[in-house]
Scaffold this active site. Structure first.
Site, PDB file in Angstrom:
ATOM      1  N   HIS A  15       0.831  -1.203   0.000  1.00 23.72           N
ATOM      2  CA  HIS A  15       0.000   0.000   0.000  1.00 23.72           C
ATOM      3  C   HIS A  15       0.867   1.256   0.000  1.00 23.72           C
ATOM      4  CE1 HIS A  15      -0.362   0.873   4.655  1.00 23.72           C
ATOM      5  NE2 HIS A  15       0.879   0.735   4.278  1.00 23.72           N
ATOM      6  N   CYS A  34       5.039   5.251   5.250  1.00 27.92           N
ATOM      7  CA  CYS A  34       3.918   4.641   4.526  1.00 27.92           C
ATOM      8  C   CYS A  34       3.514   5.455   3.299  1.00 27.92           C
ATOM      9  CB  CYS A  34       2.723   4.421   5.450  1.00 27.92           C
ATOM     10  SG  CYS A  34       2.860   2.877   6.393  1.00 27.92           S
ATOM     11  N   HIS A  40       4.958  -0.209  -0.463  1.00 20.81           N
ATOM     12  CA  HIS A  40       5.704  -1.120   0.420  1.00 20.81           C
ATOM     13  C   HIS A  40       4.703  -2.119   0.959  1.00 20.81           C
ATOM     14  CE1 HIS A  40       3.927   1.864   3.018  1.00 20.81           C
ATOM     15  NE2 HIS A  40       3.885   0.917   3.932  1.00 20.81           N
ATOM     16  N   HIS A  42       3.098  -5.053   3.805  1.00 24.06           N
ATOM     17  CA  HIS A  42       2.902  -5.459   5.199  1.00 24.06           C
ATOM     18  C   HIS A  42       2.426  -6.909   5.217  1.00 24.06           C
ATOM     19  CE1 HIS A  42       3.352  -1.549   7.157  1.00 24.06           C
ATOM     20  NE2 HIS A  42       2.658  -1.017   6.164  1.00 24.06           N
ATOM     21  N   ASP A  80      -4.762 -10.716  -0.742  1.00 22.45           N
ATOM     22  CA  ASP A  80      -3.423 -11.311  -0.619  1.00 22.45           C
ATOM     23  C   ASP A  80      -2.604 -11.077  -1.887  1.00 22.45           C
ATOM     24  OD1 ASP A  80      -1.414 -12.737   0.727  1.00 22.45           O
ATOM     25  OD2 ASP A  80      -1.953 -14.574  -0.339  1.00 22.45           O
ATOM     26  N   HIS A  81      -1.376 -10.617  -1.691  1.00 24.07           N
ATOM     27  CA  HIS A  81      -0.447 -10.330  -2.791  1.00 24.07           C
ATOM     28  C   HIS A  81      -0.990  -9.299  -3.765  1.00 24.07           C
ATOM     29  CE1 HIS A  81       1.637 -13.754  -1.097  1.00 24.07           C
ATOM     30  NE2 HIS A  81       2.682 -13.417  -1.813  1.00 24.07           N
ATOM     31  N   GLU A 125      -1.166  -4.679  11.525  1.00 26.02           N
ATOM     32  CA  GLU A 125      -0.379  -4.235  10.372  1.00 26.02           C
ATOM     33  C   GLU A 125       1.096  -4.566  10.605  1.00 26.02           C
ATOM     34  OE1 GLU A 125      -1.182  -0.631   7.633  1.00 26.02           O
ATOM     35  OE2 GLU A 125       0.177   0.070   9.189  1.00 26.02           O
TER      36      GLU A 125
HETATM   37 NI    NI Z   1       2.532   0.952   5.542  1.00 25.04          NI
END
Ligand code: NI
Length: 136
Positions: A15, A34, A40, A42, A80-81, A125
């Protein structure tokens, strides 16, 4: 006799937190790392808590296999992914903060579950940062 049963699920997603209507400086100031323009990832840990009466026949509140399948199909497979900003409708115009992700997941699961159940979503997170929806 009301009991809460919980199911854990896991998904990885990328995100970026930013507001296009803010300057780069302000985005950096508010969202820090972020706000990385290249995104990047999580490793999200999701805990779904379902509260209800124990069925005297089965001894279950809800069949956890059934709950696990719903979470997998409706939430994990969806996110996911994925790049949450680019790959999902839900976050095209909504900042994918842990708070907003938790609310989106709650909405998805709420629509799937019988209204006799209370539902709570806990989303990690990072190991140290997590949110709960609805609030206590
Ligand atoms: Ni983040």
């Amino acid at each position: 006799m009301r009991i809460t049963v919980c199911r854990k699920e896991h998904f990885n997603a990328a995100h970026r937190l930013y507001r296009p209507d803010w300057s780069d400086e302000k985005n950096d100031q508010v969202f820090g790392l972020c706000n990385n323009p290249n995104f990047h990832g999580h490793n999200y840990e999701l805990i779904v808590r379902v509260t209800g009466e124990v069925d005297p026949e089965t001894g279950f509140v809800i069949d956890l296999k059934y709950l696990g399948n719903i979470i997998k199909e409706k939430v994990a497979n969806k996110f996911d992914h994925k790049n949450l900003n680019l790959d999902t409708e839900e976050f095209k115009n909504l900042n994918p903060t842990a708070e907003n992700i938790a609310v989106v997941i709650w909405d998805i699961l709420r629509a799937e579950l019988d209204t006799k159940y209370d539902l709570k979503v806990v989303l990690y997170e990072t190991e140290r940062n997590f949110v709960e929806y609805p609030a206590d």
